[in-house]
Motif scaffolding. Structure first.
Motif, mmCIF file in Angstrom:
data_model
loop_
_atom_site.group_PDB
_atom_site.id
_atom_site.type_symbol
_atom_site.label_atom_id
_atom_site.label_comp_id
_atom_site.label_asym_id
_atom_site.label_seq_id
_atom_site.Cartn_x
_atom_site.Cartn_y
_atom_site.Cartn_z
ATOM 1 N N PHE A 337 -15.403 8.312 -3.862
ATOM 2 C CA PHE A 337 -15.002 7.191 -3.003
ATOM 3 C C PHE A 337 -14.316 7.730 -1.745
ATOM 4 O O PHE A 337 -13.478 8.632 -1.833
ATOM 5 N N ASP A 338 -14.655 7.148 -0.593
ATOM 6 C CA ASP A 338 -14.035 7.585 0.681
ATOM 7 C C ASP A 338 -12.522 7.406 0.640
ATOM 8 O O ASP A 338 -11.768 8.242 1.136
ATOM 9 N N THR A 339 -12.073 6.287 0.040
ATOM 10 C CA THR A 339 -10.621 6.016 -0.002
ATOM 11 C C THR A 339 -9.867 7.141 -0.710
ATOM 12 O O THR A 339 -8.797 7.549 -0.271
ATOM 13 N N ARG A 352 0.662 7.534 -2.002
ATOM 14 C CA ARG A 352 -0.787 7.242 -1.892
ATOM 15 C C ARG A 352 -1.110 5.750 -1.964
ATOM 16 O O ARG A 352 -2.156 5.322 -1.493
ATOM 17 N N PHE A 353 -0.226 4.965 -2.588
ATOM 18 C CA PHE A 353 -0.582 3.580 -2.899
ATOM 19 C C PHE A 353 -0.899 2.740 -1.660
ATOM 20 O O PHE A 353 -1.828 1.944 -1.668
ATOM 21 N N LYS A 354 -0.137 2.949 -0.583
ATOM 22 C CA LYS A 354 -0.399 2.170 0.648
ATOM 23 C C LYS A 354 -1.809 2.423 1.163
ATOM 24 O O LYS A 354 -2.486 1.521 1.633
ATOM 25 N N ILE A 355 -2.250 3.697 1.076
ATOM 26 C CA ILE A 355 -3.586 4.060 1.567
ATOM 27 C C ILE A 355 -4.654 3.492 0.638
ATOM 28 O O ILE A 355 -5.681 2.982 1.080
ATOM 29 N N LEU A 356 -4.385 3.556 -0.670
ATOM 30 C CA LEU A 356 -5.378 3.087 -1.651
ATOM 31 C C LEU A 356 -5.662 1.593 -1.502
ATOM 32 O O LEU A 356 -6.818 1.176 -1.541
ATOM 33 N N ILE A 357 -4.617 0.788 -1.302
ATOM 34 C CA ILE A 357 -4.867 -0.669 -1.221
ATOM 35 C C ILE A 357 -5.427 -1.068 0.146
ATOM 36 O O ILE A 357 -5.853 -2.193 0.346
ATOM 37 N N ASP A 358 -5.453 -0.088 1.061
ATOM 38 C CA ASP A 358 -5.974 -0.343 2.404
ATOM 39 C C ASP A 358 -7.438 0.059 2.525
ATOM 40 O O ASP A 358 -8.046 -0.094 3.581
#
Length: 802
Positions: A337-339, A352-358
């Motif tokens: 996955f790109d994310t 990491r969580f902010k990036i993951l949900i974005d």
């Protein structure tokens, strides 16, 4: 009030859980009586031997077989096999009277209320008044179990729910019954934390308590999402593993290990008994789970579950996965996955969580959906299952191996953002969350003066989380107590004149920055402090020296630089040993190679019980080069006793390195000689480790610590030992036990540990041995086969035998 002591525990029921609990009490030095039922009939072997049902061996067969099976299982439930001597076995008919000698009786029989009640009736006849009596149920309400029992029984009775395996999973849920006294709850809370090394959480008497209620919701929510979002099981395991701070086994592999039937049993219990749960529909089993249950695809125990081991025509083993659409097994598909790629450079999971949900792909959709559902669910469980939000986080971290609990993750993405995710799922949060924001509090947690504070709903403000006074939490003090920092370490002031040097490199490997940081820490401590602790609270203490750096220098044939780097490592280790202040190492988890060498050069080691320690350099084609080979020769010399066969003693230390032995607990590290009895100590609760190490550094300083004098009295055996080692490695290579390259490495080690080819036993300096060690290490770095081994380890993480 007299102090309650636990000297003897009786465990009733010897299944996987009962034996595991018995072993963990034996781990901490408690005497254990383990009882089970008497077999109803003879087995074939007993019939053949002409035994009868009255025979003691037959009567204790079930309990003895269970314990034997537990002690052979891997990972082991016991820190050291000899600790099993602390367990006595017996049966419920002949030995029930012996529970009168126990200070605590733990019931771990089958999950049926009628059977539990019968057992308690029996136990009530024989237990001494005042004896603790608890049940390890995972789902039966506690208040049903103590009905009809004596007043004293009910006052001393509650649930104590260990998670399986009892040694490794740290959650210890305490569930009061209607009449449990507060003194008992307080005692168990303190005992669980200090002696059993657990995270003790007092829960309410609700179905599945805290850990399983949230954990099973989380898994069931994924079961329903996987088909709705058209995800494969490999994709879900990729998304729910180490990237979000969860175990490598992630979701589906974990279910295979635990057993699908176990999970279904708990989920059904919640579905039947939590009619008011707003997400009750999620606990109903999806079709594919029902099919798997019918087919008995229960996971590892039945040979197949979500994954299955397949052997092809050539005898090669492969792991295949279940396709949830066709319900057939197929070859694994790689999940990408790109994310997730965007989080690769972010070491700290919490960031990491902010990036993951974005994320703009399927992974982003998955995280928004699952976190939205999780945040809403946990908000509604207060005050139903607990009054305190931090207890939910503690339970998920200790029971399910999550690095961060739901409220910590919610804080990481932002409380407002979490509410958006909940709304996007068509869900509503509990009203107290909006009230919290309305009262001007914008996070569930905050840190003040090194302590964690959590939001308290009744008072509408942050309150200090209890029980932290015995801990030092480095995350909480790092910013305010930082004395020095470089890319490899942070040095913190722990107070009371003691410094801490915390590794911050990837996997806490020891490279140039870490060595510079260690030297700086000794400088600072000698100048302005009284002692130094080397400790961190990462997943592992350290996986050892940075072999990537060694590989680059060796490939480019920069032998002078490589010689300098090895000398720098050795000098740093000797600096720790011969500094003007006491040094205390605090290893835990993997403490391999250079990390083991570092601990061996500290004045004292305060090891966590779960410390996997050893000199593993043979696996990458070299010998220990940071003082480890020298140190094993020195420790052998210190154990030579008059009349000893000194060669045999030296050989044991040689084999520890030559076979790359790693302890499976800190107690086994004593057997390997990498920890020393009478000097180094073990703590069961990892959370207490830094505070304990600090206390020991302070004790050493207060006892009038004097800078040690360098050793010149290391007895080496010279040619006599070298000859024996060379004959041994020759024979092993000739019988194909070891490869030619293994023999070359072993012979180099033999030369160092024998002190060279001296004509007779001689006393030498540590520096003499260090020079031999460095020379041997360097010469091995010029070998093509060593470089192949290092490269293979860097690529695969596994040793190569070439």
């Amino acid at each position: 009030m007299s102090k309650r002591r636990i000297k003897k525990v009786a465990v009733i029921g010897s299944g996987i859980m009962g034996s595991g609990i018995a072993c963990h009490f034996a781990n901490i030095g408690v005497e254990v009586l383990l009882l089970d039922i008497v077999p109803r009939e003879l087995n074939d072997a007993e019939k053949k031997a002409g035994l009868t049902l009255e025979n003691k061996v037959v009567r204790n067969r079930l309990v003895n077989d269970s314990l034997k099976h537990a002690l052979k299982s891997k990972p082991s439930p016991i820190y050291h096999q000899k600790f099993a001597d602390r367990i006595t076995t017996g049966n419920m008919e002949d030995d029930i009277k012996k529970v009168a000698e126990a200070d605590w009786i733990i019931e771990v029989v089958v999950e049926r209320l009628d059977i539990k009640k019968q057992v308690f009736e029996k136990l009530d006849k024989y237990r001494r008044p005042g004896t603790l009596i608890t049940s390890n149920t995972s789902g039966i309400p506690i208040h049903f179990m103590s009905e009809g029992r004596s007043e004293d029984f009910q006052k001393h009775f509650c649930g104590t729910h260990f998670f399986n395996p009892a040694r490794y999973l740290n959650l210890f849920e305490i569930i009061p019954g209607p009449k449990t006294s507060q003194e008992i709850l307080d005692f168990l809370n303190g005992y669980g934390e200090q002696f059993l090394g657990k995270t003790a959480v007092v829960a309410k008497d609700t179905p599945a308590f805290i850990g399983n209620r949230i954990g099973i919701f989380s898994i069931m929510s994924l079961f329903h999402a996987v088909k709705a979002m058209d995800l494969t099981i490999e994709e879900v395991d990729k998304l729910t593993g180490p990237v979000i701070g969860r175990p490598k086994s992630a979701t589906f592999r974990t279910v295979d290990v635990v057993g699908l039937d176990t999970l279904v049993h708990v989920a059904n219990g919640i579905a039947e008994n939590c009619k008011d749960d707003e997400r009750i529909e999620l606990f109903k089993l999806p079709d594919f789970i029902n099919t798997m249950m019918e087919n008995k695809w229960l996971g590892s125990k039945s040979g197949q579950g979500f994954y299955k081991k397949v052997v092809d025509d050539s005898g090669n083993k492969e792991i295949w996965s279940l396709d949830l659409n066709t319900m057939e097994y197929r070859k694994n598909k790689r999940a990408k996955f790109d994310t997730l790629e965007k989080t690769k450079e972010i070491d700290k999971v919490i960031n990491r969580f902010k990036i993951l949900i974005d994320g703009k792909d399927k992974a982003g959709d998955f995280y928004r959906k699952t976190f939205g559902a999780l945040f809403a669910y946990v908000s509604h469980r207060i005050p139903e299952i607990t009054d305190d939000l931090y207890k939910i986080d503690d339970a998920m971290k200790a029971g399910f191996g999550w690095e961060h609990g739901p409220f910590q993750i919610w804080d990481a993405v932002g409380v407002e953002k979490g509410l958006e995710l909940i709304k996007a799922e068509g869900l509503e949060p509990a009203s107290w969350v909006q009230d919290m924001l309305g009262s001007g509090v914008s996070s569930f947690y905050t840190v003040k003066e090194g302590a964690t504070y959590a939001y308290d709903i009744p008072s509408k403000k942050h309150e200090k989380v209890p029980g932290q006074d015995a801990f030092i939490i480095l995350d909480n003090i790092r910013k305010s107590k930082e004395v020095f920092k470089n890319p490899g370490v942070v040095i913190e002031d722990l107070g009371d004149g003691i410094l801490n040097c915390e590794f911050q490199s990837k996997m806490n490997t020891i490279g140039g920055d870490v060595l510079a940081g260690l030297n700086k820490a000794v400088d600072l401590a000698e100048k302005d402090f009284d002692g130094l602790v080397i400790g961190n609270q990462g997943a592992n203490f350290s996986v050892g020296a940075n072999i990537g750096m060694i590989f680059m220098m060796a490939v480019e044939q920069e032998y002078e630089e490589l010689n300098g780097a090895i000398k720098y490592f050795q000098d740093t280790m000797m600096r720790m040993r011969y500094s003007a202040i006491p040094t205390v190492s605090a290893p835990h988890g993997m403490s391999l190679g250079g990390a083991c060498e570092l601990s061996m050069h500290a004045d004292k080691v305060v090891a966590a019980a779960e410390t996997y320690m050893g000199l593993v350099e043979f696996g990458v084609g070299v010998i220990p080069g940071g003082g480890g080979s020298k140190e094993m020769a020195l420790r052998a010399s210190d154990t030579f006793r008059k009349g000893d066969v000194e060669l045999n003693t030296l050989q044991e230390y040689f084999l520890t390195i030559g076979m790359a032995k790693v302890s499976t607990s800190a107690y086994e590290a004593y057997d390997l000689g990498v920890l020393q009895k009478g000097k180094d100590i073990v703590v069961v609760n990892k959370h207490r480790q830094i505070a304990t190490a600090k206390a020991h550094a302070r004790l050493l300083a207060d006892a009038g610590y004097t800078q040690p004098v360098k050793r010149k009295d290391v007895k080496v055996l010279g040619k006599q030992a070298l000859g024996m080692f060379l004959v041994g490695t020759d024979a092993m290579e000739a019988s194909h036990y070891i490869s030619e390259h293994d023999q070359k490495i072993a012979n180099k080690l033999a030369y160092v540990m024998a002190g060279g080819d001296l004509s007779e036993p001689t006393e030498v300096t540590e520096q003499y041995l260090l020079d031999l060690e460095r020379e041997a290490f360097l010469s091995l770095c010029t070998e093509r086969k060593t470089l192949e081994r290092i490269q293979h380890m860097l690529k695969t993480g596994k040793p190569l035998r070439n």
